[in-house]
Design a protein around this motif. Structure first.
Motif, mmCIF file in Angstrom:
data_model
loop_
_atom_site.group_PDB
_atom_site.id
_atom_site.type_symbol
_atom_site.label_atom_id
_atom_site.label_comp_id
_atom_site.label_asym_id
_atom_site.label_seq_id
_atom_site.Cartn_x
_atom_site.Cartn_y
_atom_site.Cartn_z
ATOM 1 N N ALA A 216 0.927 -1.090 0.109
ATOM 2 C CA ALA A 216 0.033 -0.185 0.136
ATOM 3 C C ALA A 216 1.052 1.119 -0.077
ATOM 4 O O ALA A 216 1.713 1.227 0.831
ATOM 5 C CB ALA A 216 -0.775 -0.096 1.161
ATOM 6 N N PRO A 217 0.505 2.157 -0.690
ATOM 7 C CA PRO A 217 1.412 3.435 -0.797
ATOM 8 C C PRO A 217 1.793 4.000 0.416
ATOM 9 O O PRO A 217 2.782 4.507 0.452
ATOM 10 C CB PRO A 217 0.724 4.370 -1.867
ATOM 11 C CG PRO A 217 -0.231 3.624 -2.567
ATOM 12 C CD PRO A 217 -0.737 2.330 -1.506
ATOM 13 N N PHE A 218 1.058 4.001 1.542
ATOM 14 C CA PHE A 218 1.407 4.709 2.585
ATOM 15 C C PHE A 218 2.061 3.999 3.629
ATOM 16 O O PHE A 218 2.709 4.291 4.519
ATOM 17 C CB PHE A 218 -0.179 4.989 3.536
ATOM 18 C CG PHE A 218 -0.912 3.955 3.829
ATOM 19 C CD1 PHE A 218 -0.657 2.955 4.611
ATOM 20 C CD2 PHE A 218 -1.962 3.618 2.787
ATOM 21 C CE1 PHE A 218 -1.516 1.736 4.968
ATOM 22 C CE2 PHE A 218 -2.926 2.576 3.228
ATOM 23 C CZ PHE A 218 -2.535 1.747 4.158
ATOM 24 N N SER A 219 2.237 2.575 3.169
ATOM 25 C CA SER A 219 2.982 1.750 4.118
ATOM 26 C C SER A 219 4.496 1.984 4.403
ATOM 27 O O SER A 219 5.400 1.988 3.295
ATOM 28 C CB SER A 219 2.799 0.392 3.557
ATOM 29 O OG SER A 219 3.482 -0.601 4.675
ATOM 30 N N GLN A 220 5.100 2.171 5.423
ATOM 31 C CA GLN A 220 6.300 2.487 5.720
ATOM 32 C C GLN A 220 7.437 1.250 5.219
ATOM 33 O O GLN A 220 7.023 -0.008 5.565
ATOM 34 C CB GLN A 220 6.778 2.603 7.213
ATOM 35 C CG GLN A 220 8.080 3.024 7.376
ATOM 36 C CD GLN A 220 8.759 4.370 6.707
ATOM 37 O OE1 GLN A 220 8.148 5.263 6.693
ATOM 38 N NE2 GLN A 220 9.775 4.102 6.175
ATOM 39 N N SER A 221 8.245 1.553 4.399
ATOM 40 C CA SER A 221 9.291 0.467 4.069
ATOM 41 C C SER A 221 10.480 0.449 4.887
ATOM 42 O O SER A 221 10.823 1.602 5.631
ATOM 43 C CB SER A 221 9.952 0.821 2.505
ATOM 44 O OG SER A 221 8.637 0.798 1.822
ATOM 45 N N GLY A 222 11.366 -0.671 5.122
ATOM 46 C CA GLY A 222 12.473 -0.720 5.975
ATOM 47 C C GLY A 222 12.918 -2.181 5.725
ATOM 48 O O GLY A 222 12.198 -2.917 5.667
ATOM 49 N N TYR A 223 14.375 -2.430 6.100
ATOM 50 C CA TYR A 223 14.737 -3.447 6.371
ATOM 51 C C TYR A 223 14.303 -4.366 7.508
ATOM 52 O O TYR A 223 14.457 -5.733 7.115
ATOM 53 C CB TYR A 223 16.426 -3.300 6.566
ATOM 54 C CG TYR A 223 16.966 -2.565 5.368
ATOM 55 C CD1 TYR A 223 16.977 -3.133 4.022
ATOM 56 C CD2 TYR A 223 17.582 -1.255 5.663
ATOM 57 C CE1 TYR A 223 17.808 -2.337 3.069
ATOM 58 C CE2 TYR A 223 18.212 -0.692 4.487
ATOM 59 C CZ TYR A 223 18.306 -1.340 3.264
ATOM 60 O OH TYR A 223 18.993 -0.563 2.375
#
Length: 383
Positions: A216-223
């Motif tokens: 979802a575009p709002f979802s935070q990305s991260g390792y």
């Protein structure tokens, strides 16, 4: 009573419940319900789908039960102090996704409808909670014999691995409690960023996916992302009855917590990290391994509960899951075309400035939920 949504929500349409619940709906072999602590804005148990799900004996309101006995933040001096006061509605939605009981007239039900919810009210629309109360809530969940802890909140600034919150998470894991946390809703800028407590070691960090199993575009990305789960147009329970629709990683995390509860019920001897590894290993993915957007993939509740012949300690990239073809939107009842998807993404971008952020004092622990729709149960202004 508020209006019920009759149809089966899209996030539940892809689940074959006869397979998911063939062994358990949230109780172990001895009939004991799995206990899931919801650390949030409270859980309103006047909603009929939650009335039998909530453990009021072990619930607690960290905003109401102040040392001086005053109730300055709860707003109602007569409100119960057992964690069932939820004027915001956020925690009630989270709890419903996990353990809402079936009810005539609605297709919505929790993933683990025989699990028990421990309501721990730690925040409100004013951001009155603190990092200290969040850590206290985790320790309260440990004392209340929680099997799973759901935290649909994240921080506005990094916390150290030596913070009291980090220590509380470690204590929960030592007690073999699965800790699930939302990744956060600041993903529109595309930047990788750690959020806490999701980024702490051993926490199952959950991002949001849409109907097409895309981030979802709002979802935070991260390792640190472990898996993704549905987080767009999510149906769940609201205070005083009925349901509403909402968006955010706050509602993806309890979807995964519900799966964790079912696994705990079926495999009470598995360690918490093995429950996490099972959910990650059986997730649906199209890349060879893990990425920073959906982690190991989009959670597959049925696979998690049926491809479980033995426990694993960590997920692997060579299981063959990476060869699966991307899902065909037309295969889902509520699928959308590429054009419709782009139009929806544009809507998210325009509405980004309206994403609600409740800032917690002290270490600034917050929850962020996009496009709030139930205006009667939450504050609409950015805190």
């Amino acid at each position: 009573m508020k209006q019920q949504i009759k149809e089966r929500p899209w996030a539940l349409q892809r689940i074959v419940f006869d397979q998911l619940w063939q062994n358990t709906k949230g109780r172990d072999a001895h009939g004991r319900p799995v206990r899931v602590a919801v650390i949030d804005t409270g859980v309103d148990n006047t909603n009929p789908q939650l009335a039998e799900a909530v453990d009021t004996k072990h619930g607690w309101d960290f905003l109401h039960n102040t040392k001086d006995g005053k109730n300055e933040t709860a707003g109602d001096p007569k409100a119960p102090k057992d964690g069932t006061y939820d004027p915001v509605g956020h925690g009630t939605k989270v709890a419903g996704i996990i353990a809402a009981r079936p009810r005539a007239g609605t297709g919505f039900v929790g993933l683990a409808p025989e699990a028990t919810i421990i309501p721990l009210r730690q925040n409100d629309e004013k951001g009155s909670g603190t990092a200290a109360t969040l850590a206290q809530a985790i320790r309260k969940a440990i004392a209340a014999d929680a099997d799973v802890i759901n935290i649909s909140q994240d921080t506005t600034k990094p916390l150290t691995t030596t913070s009291d919150l980090a220590a509380a998470v470690k204590e929960a894991r030592r007690e073999n409690i699965v800790v699930v946390a939302s990744a956060g809703n600041d993903g529109l800028d595309g930047r990788l960023k750690d959020t806490y407590p999701a980024a702490y070691a051993g926490v199952l960090a959950v991002a949001s996916s849409d109907r097409n199993n895309e981030r979802a575009p709002f979802s935070q990305s991260g390792y640190f992302i472990g898996v993704a789960a549905p987080g767009v147009d999510m149906v769940s329970t609201v205070p005083r009855g009925g349901q509403c629709v909402d968006n955010g990683t706050s509602f993806s995390a309890p979807y995964v917590a519900g799966v964790a509860a079912l696994l705990k019920a079926k495999h009470p001897d598995w360690k918490e990290h093995q429950i996490v590894a099972q959910i990650e290993q059986t997730a649906e993915r199209t890349v060879n391994g893990r990425d920073s957007f959906v982690g190991w993939g989009v959670v597959d509740p049925v696979r998690a509960l049926t491809e479980d012949a033995h426990p694993i300690d960590r997920p692997s990239a060579d299981s063959g899951l990476a060869k699966a073809a991307p899902p065909d939107p037309a295969a889902w009842p509520d699928g959308e075309s590429s054009q419709e998807r782009m139009e929806r993404y544009a809507t998210y971008g325009v509405g980004a400035g309206g994403v609600a952020v409740a800032v917690i004092a002290g270490a600034a622990v917050v929850w962020r939920d996009a496009r709030k729709r139930d205006t009667r149960t939450r504050a609409t202004a950015r805190q």
